[in-house]
Design an enzyme around this catalytic site. Structure first.
Site, PDB file in Angstrom:
ATOM      1  N   THR A  42      75.536 -23.391  43.057  1.00  0.00           N
ATOM      2  CA  THR A  42      75.613 -23.671  44.495  1.00  0.00           C
ATOM      3  C   THR A  42      75.162 -25.097  44.760  1.00  0.00           C
ATOM      4  O   THR A  42      75.772 -25.824  45.541  1.00  0.00           O
ATOM      5  CB  THR A  42      74.724 -22.693  45.288  1.00  0.00           C
ATOM      6  OG1 THR A  42      75.133 -21.362  45.001  1.00  0.00           O
ATOM      7  CG2 THR A  42      74.820 -22.942  46.787  1.00  0.00           C
ATOM      8  N   TRP A  69      77.759 -27.559  43.444  1.00  0.00           N
ATOM      9  CA  TRP A  69      78.988 -27.519  44.259  1.00  0.00           C
ATOM     10  C   TRP A  69      78.904 -28.521  45.408  1.00  0.00           C
ATOM     11  O   TRP A  69      79.880 -29.128  45.809  1.00  0.00           O
ATOM     12  CB  TRP A  69      79.203 -26.107  44.810  1.00  0.00           C
ATOM     13  CG  TRP A  69      80.428 -25.977  45.676  1.00  0.00           C
ATOM     14  CD1 TRP A  69      81.686 -25.672  45.262  1.00  0.00           C
ATOM     15  CD2 TRP A  69      80.501 -26.146  47.107  1.00  0.00           C
ATOM     16  NE1 TRP A  69      82.559 -25.636  46.335  1.00  0.00           N
ATOM     17  CE2 TRP A  69      81.852 -25.921  47.483  1.00  0.00           C
ATOM     18  CE3 TRP A  69      79.581 -26.460  48.095  1.00  0.00           C
ATOM     19  CZ2 TRP A  69      82.283 -26.007  48.807  1.00  0.00           C
ATOM     20  CZ3 TRP A  69      80.015 -26.546  49.408  1.00  0.00           C
ATOM     21  CH2 TRP A  69      81.353 -26.322  49.751  1.00  0.00           C
ATOM     22  N   HIS A  70      77.680 -28.670  45.926  1.00  0.00           N
ATOM     23  CA  HIS A  70      77.509 -29.565  47.067  1.00  0.00           C
ATOM     24  C   HIS A  70      77.613 -31.028  46.692  1.00  0.00           C
ATOM     25  O   HIS A  70      77.911 -31.855  47.550  1.00  0.00           O
ATOM     26  CB  HIS A  70      76.161 -29.308  47.749  1.00  0.00           C
ATOM     27  CG  HIS A  70      76.156 -28.104  48.620  1.00  0.00           C
ATOM     28  ND1 HIS A  70      75.975 -26.820  48.130  1.00  0.00           N
ATOM     29  CD2 HIS A  70      76.337 -27.955  49.950  1.00  0.00           C
ATOM     30  CE1 HIS A  70      76.043 -25.957  49.119  1.00  0.00           C
ATOM     31  NE2 HIS A  70      76.251 -26.611  50.240  1.00  0.00           N
ATOM     32  N   GLY A  71      77.335 -31.363  45.456  1.00  0.00           N
ATOM     33  CA  GLY A  71      77.444 -32.773  45.091  1.00  0.00           C
ATOM     34  C   GLY A  71      77.077 -33.027  43.646  1.00  0.00           C
ATOM     35  O   GLY A  71      76.313 -32.275  43.036  1.00  0.00           O
ATOM     36  N   PHE A  76      82.425 -33.081  49.665  1.00  0.00           N
ATOM     37  CA  PHE A  76      82.710 -31.854  48.951  1.00  0.00           C
ATOM     38  C   PHE A  76      84.219 -31.602  48.873  1.00  0.00           C
ATOM     39  O   PHE A  76      84.616 -30.693  48.247  1.00  0.00           O
ATOM     40  CB  PHE A  76      82.013 -30.672  49.632  1.00  0.00           C
ATOM     41  CG  PHE A  76      80.587 -30.995  49.984  1.00  0.00           C
ATOM     42  CD1 PHE A  76      80.155 -30.889  51.281  1.00  0.00           C
ATOM     43  CD2 PHE A  76      79.734 -31.470  49.024  1.00  0.00           C
ATOM     44  CE1 PHE A  76      78.857 -31.231  51.607  1.00  0.00           C
ATOM     45  CE2 PHE A  76      78.423 -31.821  49.343  1.00  0.00           C
ATOM     46  CZ  PHE A  76      77.988 -31.691  50.641  1.00  0.00           C
TER      47      PHE A  76
END
Lengths: 479, 378
Positions: free
Chosen positions: A314, A317-319, A479
């Site tokens: 998670t 996924w954001h960066g 994203f």
């Protein structure tokens, strides 16, 4: 193209609405597809082909998985290939340079970075195509034989670049049959305007304070806390505002997207927070990573491992930076602690639990915002760890910085009312008040009269801000 | 109102606003300049395949759409009102209103820019003034914000420290006279809606500057002429509600008989460019606005004394008030001069003449248009 722009509101949207409602139903998906492709092309002319290619890839593999569904090994292989291919594009464009940089740092190497820019929305549409192929494999979704319908789903502009992550099963039927009515249009328009107002009047305004803080050399404990609280509110109103706009636009076109936020700042635990914040992402990881790993139906150590994996993913996924991984792992630890040690006790102490969550939320978003800093030539000036240390340190007075400063006091005075408005708006108080009014005859009539008035006033005020402002990108575009 | 009616009305309202704005965006004539903001507005982008592929067309279209939005000034005014009176912000894009004055809040000293400007001034000194036995005076004009920020609760910086930072970087600092302009001014000496000072209020500044050269300040009395109402540059930039104010200029027979030459322009001018009052920036009445080199010859003063004024726009209204004390005043704006003026000797810095470096804190802190090629010119 941004929803919060003149070209979207007064060029793209009216043309799309005219075309969409003018054509017979059998052409409506094509209108949406073409307009969505144009919407994406406007921001990413070259990468539009990547997005179409990803849609085609998912389409082909969906058909193949369905075709060979009785051959367990082959269908599984096809699933693995489809997932690998879809993730490969995401991996190359988003994470390759992060890995190269870290390998270079680890071994003192000099590997050249790839000259790639991050395609807008790749994280969102990749997860959508993944959900499609996995759901087809699981038999939870019927394979889509029309490429136009599938591509419409993947590229649908209301949710294309910043979510919510819409599962194929959510819109499966609506791709073929959906209702257009004044009720849907009115709800959609109102929801869209609410989201646009949250973005322009709250998020963007607080974003100015965040930018001023970062550009300033002024240091005081107050200024750091002002930044931390403002950034937390800024990202909430930015992201939830965009989700409102997406849901509203979807409804105008007859689609019912699921909610993405449910007043996360009133949470008493981190567990509750993640049931209220970016719900589409949380549920995606739950259904496609956490549960397949075994979820909580396994040994304690494996359960903790599953939590760590999901939250590391998670985070990343954001960066593609260490602060995002740290942010994710921070939540993994807190969630595990709540699950196994003190979660139930928090429910019983509401005031303390809100204070607990306030601190967690604010600190987590400071970490979330602490990306590495580079100069104009791409030379690293400060790693994300340095930035985290500096900002968290500043919040707690490290380096003997003063408690207050003139600049901090000025910004507190200048943004104070907006912050109060934002705190108020992040709770369900307004929604509850409106619901209470609707429960009575006179109140319901008042709400019905005020709704179009508020839509008009807010749209004109937002337009005023757009006329005065300049380019202001939505946060989650990385994203 | 029933729910059904509410849905219909809401839908119609939304469609109507979007639709009307769409039609206006297409149909309304496009503007090339924003009078309120004093800047050119984006035009429809050039369409080539290369520019489309690189998304340059889309980026330009975004600027075009924003710049050419119908009723742009009216919408900006609404935003200013909502920002200040609904969201209770202390400023609108950095601008605020206090006691009728519109000023720009500024709490940050841009040392890099100050350093850049002083490197240009030092280059000028080293190349054309060092060996000329000139009498030099240095002065800094505070920004209007300096006199307002404390009383209004906005941000400002220590002007004394700023002035020291600037003058310490000048290689000729030890040789120069200093005039404390800050002590001679107050907020009322500035326009309400413009960044500049009022010419009719700066006679004491002019006197102090001339006297810093050891000269007697000569002025034979002025007639004050009212050109009429105007709104200054801050009115448009701030988008805050404000009234028109009067623009005055000071004149007499001596000034009207002066010969004014803009280097590069064959036509002789008057000291006041009265036609500019109806133009985009009424303040350009004073010496025609941004000009490179202006030579003012005063036939009424036969002393042969010359003054060179290195200035920014504040110097436009100041310079006419210095003229009577000299036979010739040459006014130079280093932001509008190319290096050739140094290398080709376009200006003869007569030995022993007076040289005034007078710049505003605004220009020193924020203006990056000082040509740095002067630094390396041979």
């Amino acid at each position: 193209m941004l929803f919060s722009s003149v070209e979207f509101l007064y060029y793209f949207l009216p043309i799309t609405l005219i075309l969409y409602f003018a054509v017979p139903f059998r052409f409506k998906n094509l209108v949406l597809l073409v307009s969505s492709l144009f919407f994406y092309f406007y921001g990413e002319p070259v990468y539009m082909l990547l997005m179409l290619g990803t849609s085609l890839y998912a389409y082909i593999f969906g058909l193949l998985i369905r075709r060979f569904r009785r051959h367990k090994i082959l269908s599984k292989l096809l699933l693995v290939l489809s997932v690998a291919g879809e993730l490969a594009a995401l991996g190359v464009f988003k994470y390759s340079n992060f890995f190269i940089e870290n390998i270079n740092a680890l071994i003192g190497g000099n590997l050249k970075l790839l000259e790639l820019t991050l395609p807008i929305g790749i994280s969102f549409y990749t997860f959508q195509t993944l959900s499609y192929t996995v759901d087809v494999y699981r038999g939870e979704a019927k394979v889509q034989k029309s490429f136009i319908k599938l591509a419409t789903y993947v590229t649908l502009f209301p949710q294309l670049i910043a979510g919510p992550i819409v599962r194929y099963t959510t819109v499966e039927e609506e791709l073929t049959k959906r209702t257009h009515s004044f009720e849907n249009f009115s709800y959609g328009a109102t929801r869209f305007i609410i989201g646009l107002s949250k973005k322009i009047l709250i998020a963007n305004v607080l974003g100015e304070l965040v930018s001023d803080f970062k550009a300033s050399d002024d240091q005081s404990v107050l200024y750091f806390w002002l930044y931390a609280i403002s950034y937390s509110l800024h990202i909430y109103f930015d992201f939830s505002g965009y989700s409102d706009m997406a849901i509203g636009l979807g409804r105008i076109f007859g689609f019912n997207f699921l909610e993405n936020f449910n007043y996360p700042f009133i949470s008493k635990t981190a567990t509750e927070f993640w049931r209220r914040w970016h719900m589409s992402l949380g549920s995606w990881f739950r259904d496609y990573v956490y549960i397949p790993l075994g979820g909580n139906r396994t040994s304690k150590s494996r359960h903790i491992f599953n939590i760590l994996v999901v939250w590391a993913l998670t985070g990343i996924w954001h960066g593609a930076d260490w602060n995002f991984i740290l942010w994710g792992l921070m939540f993994a630890v807190i969630l595990a602690l709540e699950k196994f040690i003190y979660g139930k006790k928090l429910d019983k102490i509401p005031v303390l639990s809100h204070i607990y969550m306030f601190i967690i939320i604010v600190i987590s978003f400071v970490i979330f915002d602490a990306t590495s800093v580079y100069d104009k030539d791409g030379i690293l000036l400060a790693s994300s760890f340095d930035v985290i240390a500096q900002r968290l340190g500043g919040m707690f007075g490290a380096g003997d910085i003063p408690l207050v400063s003139n600049e901090a006091l000025y910004y507190l005075k200048s943004y104070g009312f907006v912050i109060i408005l934002a705190i108020f708006g992040s709770t369900p108080l307004v929604k509850n008040a409106v619901e209470k009014m609707k429960a009575h005859n006179i109140g319901a009539k008042a709400v019905n009269i005020l709704t179009p008035v508020c839509v008009a006033v807010l749209l004109l005020v937002v337009t005023a801000y757009l006329a005065d402002g300049s380019f202001n990108p939505f946060l989650y575009f990385r994203f | 109102m029933t729910n059904r009616l509410k849905d219909i009305v809401t839908s119609i309202v939304f469609i109507a606003i979007i639709g009307v704005m769409f039609i206006l965006c297409l149909a309304m004539p496009k503007k090339s300049m924003s009078e309120s903001e004093r800047r050119p507005l984006a035009a429809f982008p050039d369409m080539t395949w290369e520019r489309i592929k690189s998304a340059a067309v889309m980026s330009d279209f975004s600027k075009y759409a924003s710049d050419q939005i119908p009723l742009r000034d009216e919408f900006r005014g609404i935003k200013g009102i909502v920002n200040n009176y609904v969201l209770l912000r202390s400023d609108n894009n950095g601008f605020y209103k206090h006691g009728g004055f519109i000023a720009k809040s500024s709490g940050t000293v841009n040392e890099k820019n100050v350093g850049h400007v002083t490197s240009v001034l030092n280059a000028v000194y080293n190349k054309v003034l060092k060996d000329g036995a000139h009498n030099i005076t240095v002065a800094v004009i505070p920004d209007k914000n300096h006199y307002l920020y404390k009383g209004s609760g906005h941000m400002g910086y220590d002007f004394e420290k700023f002035e020291e930072l600037y003058t310490n970087k000048l290689v000729f600092n030890d040789k120069a006279n200093k005039v404390d302009v800050e002590a001679l001014l107050e907020s009322g000496d500035y326009y309400f809606t413009d960044t500049h000072w009022r010419q009719e209020k700066i006679l004491d500044v002019a006197k102090a500057l001339v006297e810093s050269f050891g000269k007697e300040y000569l002025q034979s009395g002025y007639d004050t002429v009212n050109l009429g109402g105007f709104k200054g540059v801050y009115a448009g930039q701030s988008a805050l509600p404000c009234k028109e104010e009067e623009l005055y200029y000071l004149t007499n027979d001596t000034l009207e008989n002066c010969k004014v030459q803009i280097v590069g322009d064959k036509n002789e001018k008057q000291i006041y460019f009265l036609d500019e009052f109806d133009g985009l920036d009424p303040y350009n009445v004073f010496l025609g606005g941004p000009q490179g080199i202006i030579i003012i010859e005063n036939p009424a003063n036969t002393s042969g004394e010359e003054l060179f004024v290195f200035r920014d726009s504040f110097g436009s209204s100041l310079s006419p008030l210095l003229v009577e004390s000299y036979s010739k005043v040459t006014v130079l704006d280093l932001r509008n001069i190319t290096t050739s003026f140094l290398t080709q000797g376009l200006v003869d810095f007569k030995e022993g003449s007076d040289v005034l470096f007078i710049l505003s804190a605004l220009a020193l802190n924020e203006d990056n248009s000082f040509d740095s090629s002067i630094v390396t010119a041979k």
